[in-house]
Structure formats: C-alpha cells, structure tokens
Motif scaffolding. Structure first.
Motif, mmCIF file in Angstrom:
data_model
loop_
_atom_site.group_PDB
_atom_site.id
_atom_site.type_symbol
_atom_site.label_atom_id
_atom_site.label_comp_id
_atom_site.label_asym_id
_atom_site.label_seq_id
_atom_site.Cartn_x
_atom_site.Cartn_y
_atom_site.Cartn_z
ATOM 1 N N LEU A 178 0.629 -30.161 -26.003
ATOM 2 C CA LEU A 178 -0.890 -30.379 -25.988
ATOM 3 C C LEU A 178 -1.662 -29.399 -26.844
ATOM 4 C CD1 LEU A 178 -1.196 -30.823 -22.264
ATOM 5 C CD2 LEU A 178 -1.281 -32.623 -23.941
ATOM 6 N N VAL A 179 -2.806 -29.876 -27.236
ATOM 7 C CA VAL A 179 -3.739 -29.033 -27.879
ATOM 8 C C VAL A 179 -5.070 -28.857 -26.969
ATOM 9 C CG1 VAL A 179 -5.241 -28.841 -29.915
ATOM 10 C CG2 VAL A 179 -3.075 -29.646 -30.200
ATOM 11 N N LYS A 180 -5.296 -27.516 -26.576
ATOM 12 C CA LYS A 180 -6.218 -27.487 -25.746
ATOM 13 C C LYS A 180 -7.544 -26.708 -26.362
ATOM 14 C CE LYS A 180 -3.599 -27.699 -21.401
ATOM 15 N NZ LYS A 180 -3.249 -26.861 -20.514
ATOM 16 N N VAL A 181 -8.890 -27.187 -26.032
ATOM 17 C CA VAL A 181 -9.851 -26.187 -26.212
ATOM 18 C C VAL A 181 -10.472 -25.364 -25.268
ATOM 19 C CG1 VAL A 181 -12.210 -26.585 -27.435
ATOM 20 C CG2 VAL A 181 -10.572 -28.084 -27.927
ATOM 21 N N TRP A 182 -10.474 -24.154 -25.497
ATOM 22 C CA TRP A 182 -11.195 -23.426 -24.139
ATOM 23 C C TRP A 182 -12.456 -22.818 -24.529
ATOM 24 C CZ3 TRP A 182 -7.436 -22.617 -20.144
ATOM 25 C CH2 TRP A 182 -6.471 -22.928 -20.593
ATOM 26 N N THR A 183 -13.447 -22.555 -23.468
ATOM 27 C CA THR A 183 -14.516 -21.757 -23.661
ATOM 28 C C THR A 183 -14.043 -20.261 -23.738
ATOM 29 O OG1 THR A 183 -14.985 -21.845 -21.557
ATOM 30 C CG2 THR A 183 -16.253 -23.340 -22.871
ATOM 31 N N TYR A 184 -14.391 -19.477 -24.586
ATOM 32 C CA TYR A 184 -14.094 -18.176 -24.670
ATOM 33 C C TYR A 184 -14.403 -17.172 -23.506
ATOM 34 C CZ TYR A 184 -12.497 -13.709 -26.567
ATOM 35 O OH TYR A 184 -11.784 -12.463 -26.479
ATOM 36 N N ASP A 185 -15.791 -17.450 -22.855
ATOM 37 C CA ASP A 185 -16.292 -16.720 -22.072
ATOM 38 C C ASP A 185 -15.838 -16.953 -20.475
ATOM 39 O OD1 ASP A 185 -17.428 -15.024 -24.071
ATOM 40 O OD2 ASP A 185 -19.384 -16.265 -23.808
ATOM 41 N N ARG A 186 -15.963 -18.307 -20.414
ATOM 42 C CA ARG A 186 -15.461 -18.755 -18.926
ATOM 43 C C ARG A 186 -13.931 -18.937 -18.855
ATOM 44 N NH1 ARG A 186 -18.834 -23.449 -16.508
ATOM 45 N NH2 ARG A 186 -19.066 -23.965 -18.672
ATOM 46 N N GLY A 187 -13.319 -19.185 -20.073
ATOM 47 C CA GLY A 187 -11.875 -19.505 -20.022
ATOM 48 C C GLY A 187 -11.489 -20.704 -19.221
#
Lengths: 253, 628
Positions: free
Chosen positions: B574-583
């Motif tokens: 899988l490829v996942k996209v995360w928000t940096y601040d909230r994780g």
C-alpha cells in the motif's frame, strides 16, 4: 562537451517549427521590371524567332518524329493453313443439346469401300531376322531418269529412219534409171511456162471479148457465140490447171 | 489491508509501468483488436491500444501465473500463485464491465495454465506441480461450478506445462508436458474427462506450448528441444517434427498458428520466426528476428497482420507481419526497483534503478527515455547532482558509478567504495561532495571533481553496525541523517574537515528510511516495526510514533516540500498519504502487487510515484484539498 550534458535536456519538449525565412526576392527585380515596362520588346534584342513556334494545342506528341510503324498484323505461322485446328481446352464443355446428324457408320463404310487400296511399301530385307528397310532411298531399285540415255531418241529409230531414206534413194535412182532407159522427153520449165502464159493470154483474149458481149442475148447467134466462148474459156482454164499442177511433164512418143 | 482500503479515500491511479513478462503466454490481444491484456504482479491490465488508457483488474492475492482470453472476448481468466498448502484462485472477469464474473477455487498453490473452450462454455484449468502433481479441472462458466477434474498425467510422467482447447469442438482439449501429451474428451452426462495418451515413440520431448491447427486436424507442440512436433488429433499418432536442421535455441516458448499454413514461433533465445507447415517439416523461412530476452508470449492482433511479443525482460514488442521488424511498445524493469529519484525541481522526469540498469522515464507519457546497463550487477541507490550533470549510482559490487545523463557514458567509477556493496547515496548541493552508506555499516564522505572526473575519500565514519539503508542531507549540507538496520539513525555533522556524530536515534527496529521535515527541525523514520517515528533533530528525542501499517514493514517515506503531508510505502503493497501534523492517513493507494520499495512526491506536487519490488512503477494522482 560533457559539460553540456544535462538531465534537464531530456525533458520532452514539444517541437516548435522554426519560422520560415522570408521569401527570396531578387535585388534586380525593379530593374527587370523597368526593362519590361519601359520599352524594349522581345524581338528587338535577339531578332525575330528563327523558327515558327508551335501553337500550344499542337504540342509535341509521342513518336511524332519517328516514321510510322506498319500496321499491326496478327501473327501467322507460314504453315498455318496446313496446321490442324487447336485441340479444345480441357475445361471446354460441349454446347448443350447440340447433336450431329452425320451417320458415322455409313460414312466410314462408304469411305472404306471407295478408297483405293494402299500400295504395299517397298522394302528390302537384309538379314535373316527380317530387318526391313525402305527400298527407294537405298539405291537398289533402278530409276529410269537416272539412265545415261534418258530422254534421247532410241538408236533403233535412227536406224529405221536411215533405212527408209536409203530405200527412197534407191527407189528414186531406180525410177530415174527406168526413165533414162525409156527415153521419154521431159518438158522443160521454160516451155511449160511459155505454154501456161500463152494459155493465159488466150484466156484473157476470150475473156475480154466475153466482157464486150451485149447484155441481152436475145438472138440465137448471140447465144451460140456466148456458149462457145464460155466453153473455150472453160477449156482453157482446165488446161492451165493441168499445166500448173504438174511440174514435171513427160512427153510420150 | 482490505478494510483500511474501504474506509479511506483511494488514491487515483494515473498510469502504471509494468509487465509481468515471466508469465508464460501472459500477453494477450483481445479479440476486439483494441485491447492488450497482460498481468502486472497480481493485477491484470487491460490497455487500450489506441488511447493507451489502462484499466486494472485487481482481485488476486498474489502473483498471477496464467492468463487466458476467451475466443469471443467476453471473458478473461487469470490464475495465481499462493503459498504452499493454500488454494490458488482462478478469477474470471467479464470484459464488458471489467468486473469479476466469478472466482473459482480448487487448485492448490499454483495455476499452471488456463484455456477457454471455443464457445465460452467451459474453462479448462491446469494446476501446478504441487497440485497433487498437476490436475486438470473443467469448469462450467454458466453455472460457475466445476464439472469434473482428473490428474493431468500418468504417475510415471513428468509435469504437465500447458493446456489448449480445440478450435471447433467444445468437448476436446489437449495437455502437454514432460513425457506426456494427451487429448481429452469431455463426457458431460457422466461428468468425466477421458484422456487419450499420444505416444511419440523414440522422440522424447518436453512440451512447453501447444496450439491446435485450423480445423482441429492437427496439434502442434513446441518443445524445449527447440522443435515443433505435429500430432494427428483423429488418429492420435505423431506425424512429424522439425525443423531438423536448426532447432530454436533454448527451446520454443510460444506458438501461434497463422491464417496460412505457417506457424509463428517464439524461442527462449529471443528469436521470433515464421516456420512452414508440417508438410514442409516446419522448415524455417526468411522471417526471423531476434529480440532481447526470452520470448514468453506471442499474441496475434486479429488474423495476424500485427502481433505482440512479450519477453521475460518485461518488454512488449509490436511486429507488423509484413516488414517483420520489432517495435518496442512497452518496457519496464524486470527486477525489483530499488530506488527512485526526481531531478531537482523537475516533475517531468524521474530516474529508477533496478537489477542491471538505471532508467530515466518521462513522467507524463510513462515512456523510457534512457537506460544505462551494467550487466549482472544490481543498482541499489541512485541520485542526481543538483545541476543535473551527473547521475551517481551505488551498486552491489561495492562501486559507485558516475554516469552522464544523456549519453549514458560511465565517466568515473569509485572502486571498492564499500566492500559489501553500496546501499545509500546522497549528493551535496554543491555537486562536489558525496555521502555514501554501505552494507557493512560505513558512512563515507567523498569529494568528486570534474574534468577530469576523479574522486577522493575524505572521511570514513564507522558508527553503524549493520547496513546503512538511507542517507538524507540537510539543504545547506551541514548535516545528514543516516538510517541503518542495526536499529539506529545517526545525525552527522558534515564539517568537511572533521565530520562527527551529533545524535543517535535508537529504537527497537530495523530502520528502512529516514527523512527530514522541510523545516529540518524534525526527522521522521520508519522501519520494520511498522511504525513511523518523529524525532527532534536538535536533541534526538522521540516525539511520537504512528502505527503505519497493520501487517508489513514501512519501506519508504517522503515528505512534501511544503511539509504538510508525507507519503509512505510499505511491505503490505500500500501507498499511504498522511498529514504531517495530525498523523492521520488521508488516502490509500491500492495497486501494487508487491511490496512498495520507494515512494516519492513529485517536485511540483503534481503526483506521487511509487515503485514496487515486482518492477512496476505506478504514478498516482495527487489528492486535492488535503494539504492542511
């Protein structure tokens, strides 16, 4: 050179066609234009054209300058009339419903009855086993045209002719001898001629008188005279004929 | 993995570069002549030949091992491999809707080959070697059930490799393999298939591919010996075999009957040739072309005016039958892709490294632009100097090779850079210095000079105890961070005169990747503990940990240049996209058929590119509106 190599050069770019350079114009264009407008006509520079120029409609056509070829003829073999007609192709089918009326059996019989029997071939056999060869080209059979005396008059005819001539001569000699022995005088040609001329003169004399006779023969003397003259003339004619008919006349004693 | 994918929005797949070239006869042209069908790992790709648009049929849990297209084009069937002792699925897809028609599960471990009967009534499947020695099963496609099955060969014979159905008779099919060649008759009322063994007498052959001649009168078998055997299907007698004089090297891998008597042959040495029919004893004709790699599949487009050839080097060639010249249609890596890098500020290109070669790709058209090959070596890491003049690559033979990007000339080789192989590389922004990490754990600092190209080892830093997996530099080149499989990440002060260790980040994991946040006050690292950890770069303290995956290790990380989000690629494909601040995971990319090796966000935030261990490269559309 490797300094120029750069990965950013690999970025695919749309090919932009460079703008075309402006169209070429000669710098002598205005001069040429002035020349044309300003007066010199075409003939005045180089003189009149030497050759009449063809009309555009009469353009040079293909093979125009070549002598015309003979008309195409269908090719024929020299012995084409002797050749048999072509055999029908394998895929040719007979016309449906067509039937010949020829009676092949009768025709064949008639042909055979009427035909002349074939001459047997002239062969000669030279071995015991019977190897036959054609005779005519072998030279074994004599050919008359090849004889030495072919076309000449046969010797016996010459002989016969000579015999006959000799017999005539002998006969003539015999007659001459006989006449000589009989001593009959022959009338010479001058005398004979003289006699014939005299007779003809007489005939003409009488003929002249006969022509002078009156037309009417109303009297007996006239009649008898005329009859007499006619009889004389007939007699003279008869004599002339006799004299002329025989070139040799003997006078019997 | 599946439930996560359901819960989160999915990344939109823009294009995929890949072709499972090793699948025998995996490349097919659909009977509508418009679509090319081929496997990439565990997905089947349907590619439109005119528009190059790709559709993906995903449903397999593991690598696909066989593909078949029905004669009418209504169905596509694909079979897979699973782990030992498990059952392998066959999935039949409906071509019109491009959806799953049915899933057929009976074979063990591997599906060897598949074939549709001529009127699409039945599907014949052949199990692999571990499927009780190979078994043949006939499936009814209407009822989606198995009709009957039987062992594919007698116990004394070898493995059966291939199956083919007859062109006109729905009830007949043939199988072939090592010392076995059988023609089967389906007895529907009694639910039985009855084989007739064909004796080939003295000629012993291993059959690798089969094809039935037009009119079903003859069966042609391609053999590993490199010749074709023809068999009468009515009398079950062998007719002949050939070509006798010059058999095809490395065996015949693919056969196609042309509309004429001639046969198209693909051989193991890459030869594509046309041979004459059985009456001429399969004599070779003048049409013979050699391409790279072994031919694994040949598929005719329509009647054969054009055909496509797939090789085990994962390349697809297009041939026009008239001129018989290969035209490369699609390329991809044939080994696992090890590294992926974008040139600085250039979203149009990216460079990947793999076994034996480094390739430069055009990101938009997915076209290969350049290829630099070093035979028999594996490139483990690649980076590009900031000015774009050099491609620096690290190889498993312990050398660092410098390539010119356009000509591909290898201008300099640093021999013995790391004695167990180079594993990580980073180039300074001054383009003059290089940091490399090796498998033995050393981090080395090099100076490279141009004109003439030369290199000098400046410093050798022994701190890591195991392979260095990743090196990331700060923007001002004053500092770098390295991750290692010994469970540490080290932040180094890169003073060129005397570099030293600043911080050491320890965690009970094998670190696979480490990267700076763009503001460079934090680093994030990930490893085999399936967690992503945030660290303070100044004092090396752990800030927080995120559970990034439920099953597999995290292989790749990349933070966006704005710093608001990052992407991860993991062992669970899988490829996942995360928000940096909230994780928080915002998007999930499902499409890889093997563990994701590297993932990168393109410089202009246009797209995300990820590479897999199966050699595929997938470009994802950048999700909009999540940059918080």
């Amino acid at each position: 050179m490797d300094q120029e190599e750069n990965i950013y050069n690999l970025i695919p770019r749309e090919y932009i066609r460079p703008p075309k350079p402006p169209r070429y114009t000669s710098k002598f264009k205005s001069e040429a234009k002035d020349d044309i407008i300003g007066g010199k006509q075409a003939q005045k520079t180089m003189g009149p054209p030497k050759e009449v120029v063809r009309q555009p409609a009469e353009f040079l056509k293909k093979n125009e300058k070549h002598p015309p070829l003979p008309e195409k003829k269908e090719f024929k073999y020299p012995d084409s009339d002797k050749r048999k007609p072509k055999i029908p192709p394998t895929d040719e089918k007979p016309v449906m419903g067509m039937r010949t009326t020829k009676n092949f059996i009768t025709q064949n019989a008639v042909q055979n009855i009427m035909s002349v029997a074939k001459r047997p071939e002239k062969n000669y056999v030279d071995t015991r086993k019977g190897d036959a060869h054609a005779l005519p080209p072998s030279g074994l059979e004599p050919k008359f045209i090849n004889r030495k005396d072919y076309g000449e008059v046969p010797v016996y005819l010459h002989k016969r002719k000579e015999d006959m001539e000799r017999a005539q001569q002998e006969y003539n000699a015999y007659v001459a001898e006989h006449f000589r022995r009989g001593a009959m005088e022959q009338l010479s040609d001058e005398i004979r001629q003289h006699i014939i001329d005299g007779l003809k003169a007489n005939w003409e004399e009488i003929h002249r008188e006969f022509q002078g006779l009156s037309v009417m023969t109303d009297t007996i003397p006239k009649k008898s005279r005329k009859e007499r003259m006619e009889a004389e003339m007939a007699q003279l004619e008869k004599d002339i004929e006799l004299m002329e008919k025989h070139p040799v006349i003997f006078i019997a004693n | 993995m599946v439930e996560e994918a359901v819960n989160k929005p999915v990344l939109e797949l823009q294009n995929a570069i890949g072709f499972g070239g090793t699948v025998p006869n995996g490349l097919k042209v659909h009977p509508n002549r418009q679509s090319l069908i081929y496997p990439i790992g565990c997905t089947v790709v349907v590619r439109d030949l005119a528009t190059n648009k790709q559709e993906f049929l995903s449903g397999h849990s593991n690598t696909i091992s066989a593909v078949a297209v029905s004669k009418s084009g209504k169905y596509i069937a694909s079979g897979q491999i699973t782990h030992m002792g498990f059952k392998a699925d066959i999935i039949v897809w409906d071509f019109e809707t491009l959806s799953m028609y049915c899933k057929l599960t009976l074979h063990m471990v591997k599906i060897q080959d598949l074939a549709f009967s001529t009127n699409d009534k039945y599907l014949v499947s052949l199990g692999g070697e571990d499927d009780s020695g190979g078994s043949v099963v006939v499936w009814n496609l209407e009822t989606k059930e198995a009709i009957c099955g039987a062992p594919a060969q007698v116990p004394s014979a070898g493995v059966t490799h291939c199956v083919t159905c007859f062109n006109e008779d729905d009830m007949k099919f043939a199988t072939g393999g090592k010392d076995t060649l059988r023609i089967w008759q389906l007895d529907l009322p009694n639910r039985k298939i009855r084989p007739t063994d064909i004796s080939t007498g003295q000629t012993k052959r291993v059959i690798r591919c089969l094809t039935v001649a037009h009119g079903d009168g003859m069966l042609y078998c391609g053999t590993t010996t490199g010749d074709i055997m023809s068999v009468f299907t009515t009398t079950f007698k062998m007719q002949t075999f050939g070509p006798e004089k010059h058999p095809f090297s490395l065996g015949i891998c693919s056969l196609e009957q042309l509309p004429t008597e001639e046969i198209l042959v693909g051989a193991g040495d890459g030869t594509v040739a046309v041979v004459q029919g059985p009456n001429k004893r399969f004599k070779r004709t003048s049409k013979c072309v050699k391409v790279k790699g072994a031919i694994t599949s040949i598929s005719l487009r329509g009647k054969g005016h054009q055909f496509f050839v797939g090789t085990d080097k994962c390349e697809i060639y297009k041939f026009n039958f008239g001129d018989f010249k290969p035209e490369l249609v699609e390329t991809c890596h044939h080994g696992p892709v090890t590294d992926l890098v974008f040139p600085t500020n250039c979203p149009e290109l990216y460079v990947t490294s793999s076994k034996e070669d480094i390739r430069i790709w055009d990101a938009n058209s997915a076209r290969e632009l350049r290829r630099f090959t070093v035979p028999n070596m594996e490139c483990t890491s690649v980076c590009i100097t900031g000015d774009g003049h050099l491609i620096v690559s690290g190889w498993t033979d312990g050398r660092i090779r410098l390539f010119l990007p356009e000509s591909g000339e290898c201008v300099h080789t640093i021999g013995e850079a790391h004695n167990l192989g180079v594993t990580a590389l980073a180039v300074f922004s001054d383009n003059r210095h290089l940091v490399s990490g090796g498998k033995e754990g050393d981090v080395r600092l090099w100076r490279i000079s141009k004109r003439p190209y030369a290199s000098k080892l400046l410093h050798d830093l022994h701190e890591h105890k195991a392979a260095v997996t990743c090196v990331t530099l700060k923007k001002d080149d004053s500092e770098c961070v390295t991750s290692s499989t010994d469970g540490t990440c080290i932040i180094w002060d890169l003073n060129v005169d005397k570099p030293f260790r600043r911080q050491m980040l320890r965690l009970n994991t094998l670190f696979n990747n480490v990267t700076y946040h763009p503001e460079e006050h934090q680093v994030i690292a990930a490893g085999t503990d399936r967690k992503i950890s945030y660290w303070e770069s100044a004092d090396g303290s752990l800030i927080r940990e995120l559970d990034a995956s439920s099953t597999g290790a995290i292989n790749a990380l990349d933070v966006s240049s704005c710093g608001s989000f990052f992407v991860s690629g993991s062992e669970d494909k899988l490829v996942k996209v995360w928000t940096y601040d909230r994780g928080v995971t915002t998007h999930i990319g499902v499409g890889h058929s093997a563990p994701v090796a590297k993932v990168k966000i393109s410089p202009g935030h246009n797209c995300i590119v990820s590479v897999g261990m199966d050699g595929s490269i997938i470009r994802w559309k950048m999700p909009g509106g999540d940059e918080e």
